[in-house]
Scaffold this motif. Structure first.
Motif, short mmCIF file in Angstrom:
data_model
loop_
_atom_site.label_atom_id
_atom_site.label_comp_id
_atom_site.label_asym_id
_atom_site.label_seq_id
_atom_site.Cartn_x
_atom_site.Cartn_y
_atom_site.Cartn_z
N LEU A 188 0.83 -1.21 0.00
CA LEU A 188 0.00 0.00 0.00
C LEU A 188 0.86 1.26 0.00
CD1 LEU A 188 -2.88 -0.93 2.49
CD2 LEU A 188 -3.03 -0.65 0.01
N ALA A 189 1.96 1.23 0.75
CA ALA A 189 2.86 2.38 0.76
C ALA A 189 3.44 2.63 -0.63
CB ALA A 189 3.97 2.17 1.78
N TYR A 190 3.74 1.57 -1.35
CA TYR A 190 4.32 1.71 -2.68
C TYR A 190 3.29 2.19 -3.71
CZ TYR A 190 6.72 0.48 -7.02
OH TYR A 190 7.29 0.51 -8.27
N LEU A 191 2.06 1.67 -3.60
CA LEU A 191 1.04 2.00 -4.60
C LEU A 191 0.33 3.32 -4.32
CD1 LEU A 191 -0.58 -1.52 -5.10
CD2 LEU A 191 1.11 -0.40 -6.56
N ALA A 192 0.14 3.65 -3.06
CA ALA A 192 -0.66 4.82 -2.73
C ALA A 192 0.13 6.11 -2.76
CB ALA A 192 -1.30 4.64 -1.35
N MET A 193 1.41 6.05 -2.44
CA MET A 193 2.22 7.26 -2.40
C MET A 193 2.65 7.67 -3.80
SD MET A 193 2.20 8.11 0.73
CE MET A 193 3.43 9.42 0.72
N PRO A 194 2.74 8.96 -4.08
CA PRO A 194 3.18 9.41 -5.41
C PRO A 194 4.65 9.07 -5.65
CG PRO A 194 3.02 11.28 -3.91
CD PRO A 194 2.45 10.09 -3.19
N ASP A 195 4.99 8.85 -6.93
CA ASP A 195 6.37 8.51 -7.26
C ASP A 195 7.20 9.75 -7.58
OD1 ASP A 195 5.17 9.25 -9.59
OD2 ASP A 195 5.75 7.47 -10.74
N THR A 196 6.74 10.91 -7.13
CA THR A 196 7.49 12.15 -7.33
C THR A 196 8.83 12.06 -6.60
OG1 THR A 196 5.40 13.35 -7.40
CG2 THR A 196 7.41 14.65 -7.09
N PRO A 197 9.93 12.46 -7.24
CA PRO A 197 11.24 12.39 -6.57
C PRO A 197 11.26 13.24 -5.30
CG PRO A 197 11.53 12.69 -8.93
CD PRO A 197 10.07 12.87 -8.65
N ALA A 198 11.81 12.68 -4.26
CA ALA A 198 11.95 13.38 -2.97
C ALA A 198 13.43 13.68 -2.77
CB ALA A 198 11.40 12.52 -1.84
N HIS A 199 13.79 14.93 -2.88
CA HIS A 199 15.19 15.33 -2.74
C HIS A 199 15.58 15.32 -1.27
CE1 HIS A 199 15.53 16.58 -6.98
NE2 HIS A 199 14.27 16.99 -6.85
N LEU A 200 16.68 14.67 -0.99
CA LEU A 200 17.16 14.58 0.39
C LEU A 200 18.67 14.43 0.39
CD1 LEU A 200 17.93 11.32 1.22
CD2 LEU A 200 15.49 11.15 0.76
N ARG A 201 19.25 14.78 1.51
CA ARG A 201 20.69 14.59 1.72
C ARG A 201 20.87 13.47 2.72
NH1 ARG A 201 24.94 16.18 4.97
NH2 ARG A 201 26.95 16.53 3.86
N LEU A 202 21.49 12.39 2.26
CA LEU A 202 21.69 11.23 3.11
C LEU A 202 22.91 11.48 4.00
CD1 LEU A 202 20.70 8.36 3.74
CD2 LEU A 202 22.30 7.52 2.01
N HIS A 203 22.65 11.63 5.30
CA HIS A 203 23.73 11.96 6.23
C HIS A 203 24.76 10.83 6.33
CE1 HIS A 203 21.72 15.60 7.65
NE2 HIS A 203 20.60 14.91 7.71
N ALA A 204 24.33 9.61 6.09
CA ALA A 204 25.24 8.47 6.24
C ALA A 204 26.37 8.51 5.22
CB ALA A 204 24.46 7.17 6.11
N THR A 205 26.10 9.01 4.01
CA THR A 205 27.11 9.03 2.96
C THR A 205 27.47 10.44 2.49
OG1 THR A 205 25.43 8.83 1.22
CG2 THR A 205 26.32 6.79 2.15
N GLY A 206 26.67 11.43 2.86
CA GLY A 206 26.89 12.78 2.38
C GLY A 206 26.38 13.02 0.97
N GLU A 207 25.68 12.06 0.39
CA GLU A 207 25.17 12.19 -0.97
C GLU A 207 23.83 12.92 -0.97
OE1 GLU A 207 26.21 8.35 -3.44
OE2 GLU A 207 25.57 7.75 -1.42
N THR A 208 23.54 13.58 -2.08
CA THR A 208 22.24 14.18 -2.32
C THR A 208 21.48 13.26 -3.26
OG1 THR A 208 23.10 16.42 -2.02
CG2 THR A 208 20.99 16.19 -3.15
N LEU A 209 20.38 12.72 -2.81
CA LEU A 209 19.62 11.73 -3.57
C LEU A 209 18.25 12.29 -3.93
CD1 LEU A 209 20.40 8.60 -1.35
CD2 LEU A 209 21.64 9.36 -3.38
N ALA A 210 17.66 11.67 -4.94
CA ALA A 210 16.30 12.04 -5.36
C ALA A 210 15.51 10.76 -5.64
CB ALA A 210 16.34 12.95 -6.57
#
Length: 287
Positions: free
Chosen positions: A39-61
């Motif tokens: 349900l979480a996969y199907l109901a939520m929009p697939d719009t990219p969520a920009h975030l900075r992953l503190h564990a690696t320092g990468e900026t992901l979308a």
């Protein structure tokens, strides 16, 4: 060595039998994990969520539905393991106390609970990882399974602590559910605007969420996040150990002595327990 192995195996059998009787938990594992993650996969929009992953320092979308599915898998694993360990501890408190009062080593009982927790967390984590891989393929499936496993260990230990301290079943269930929901909802950038707030680093599943996000959308290993999560498990296990020790302690006063009945009352007369080092009473009967 044989004595310790026998006691440990017997206590582990008791713990696994108690979990096997919890049919509702088995239904939750089989139905709730795929239902919640799907349900979480199907109901939520697939719009990219920009975030900075503190564990690696990468900026992901990453896609929002994929990120929410990882959060949902963590939520399902923590709820189920916490519920199973709480239910087993809450219903088995009296049995554990009788065993401890009869001289059964507490260390073997504790190790048996840890073994049962590890087996349950491993099984639920592997199942949740397999369900997640049916919808999309994380970049590091083994790291995702490790993140789910470590989160399950943490909440399972919390469940043991709640089961040893709280007096009512509803109180423990509410504590586990609310802790897991608040913990993971605040860390999901799709659902919370404050996911980058430094406060979230002190939440119980922060290490697992960071490791799970890295497993889904990065190729960088993050052993430090797993170490952080295992540190949370160690702290929760210490609390659970203190609660277990408290729930299995003797309630008899140390210097308790039996009172002698009045002469002619007809009540049985039991001798007072002798303290260590105290000489025994002389025999006054004639030979």
């Amino acid at each position: 060595m044989t004595f310790h192995l026998t006691r440990f195996a017997l206590a582990t059998g008791f713990a696994l039998t108690e979990h096997g009787r919890n049919r509702f938990a088995m239904v939750l594992v089989i139905v709730f994990v795929p239902l919640w993650t799907t349900l979480a996969y199907l109901a939520m929009p697939d719009t990219p969520a920009h975030l900075r992953l503190h564990a690696t320092g990468e900026t992901l979308a990453p896609h929002g539905n994929e990120l929410t599915e990882i959060s949902g898998a963590l939520n399902a694993v923590t709820l189920i393991t916490g519920f199973m360990m709480f239910a087993a501890t809450f219903s088995g408190n009296r049995f554990d106390r009788r065993l401890a009062m009869a001289g059964y080593p507490r260390a073997h009982l504790v190790l048996a609970k840890v073994t049962a927790l590890a087996l349950i967390s491993a099984a639920v984590a592997a199942y949740a990882t397999a369900v997640t891989c049916l919808a999309w393929t994380p970049r590091q499936p083994l790291l995702l399974a490790a993140a789910l496993f470590s989160a399950g260990l943490t909440y399972g230990a919390l469940g043991v602590g709640f089961g040893s301290v709280l007096r009512r079943e509803g109180e423990g269930m509410f504590a586990i559910v609310m802790t897991s929901i608040i913990d993971l909802a605040l860390q999901n950038p799709v659902m919370s605007a404050g996911a980058d707030n430094p406060v979230v680093r002190y939440l119980p599943s922060y290490g697992a969420m960071q490791a799970g996000t890295a497993a889904g959308f990065s190729t960088t290993p993050v052993p430090r996040c797993l170490a952080v999560q295992l540190t949370w498990f160690a702290g929760a296990a210490l609390i659970a150990l203190m609660g277990f020790r408290r729930s299995t302690r003797s309630t008899l006063p140390v210097n308790a002595r039996f009172t002698e009945p009045a002469p002619g009352s007809g009540a049985p007369c039991l001798p007072a327990p002798r303290r260590a080092g105290e000489p025994s009473a002389p025999d006054t009967k004639a030979p």
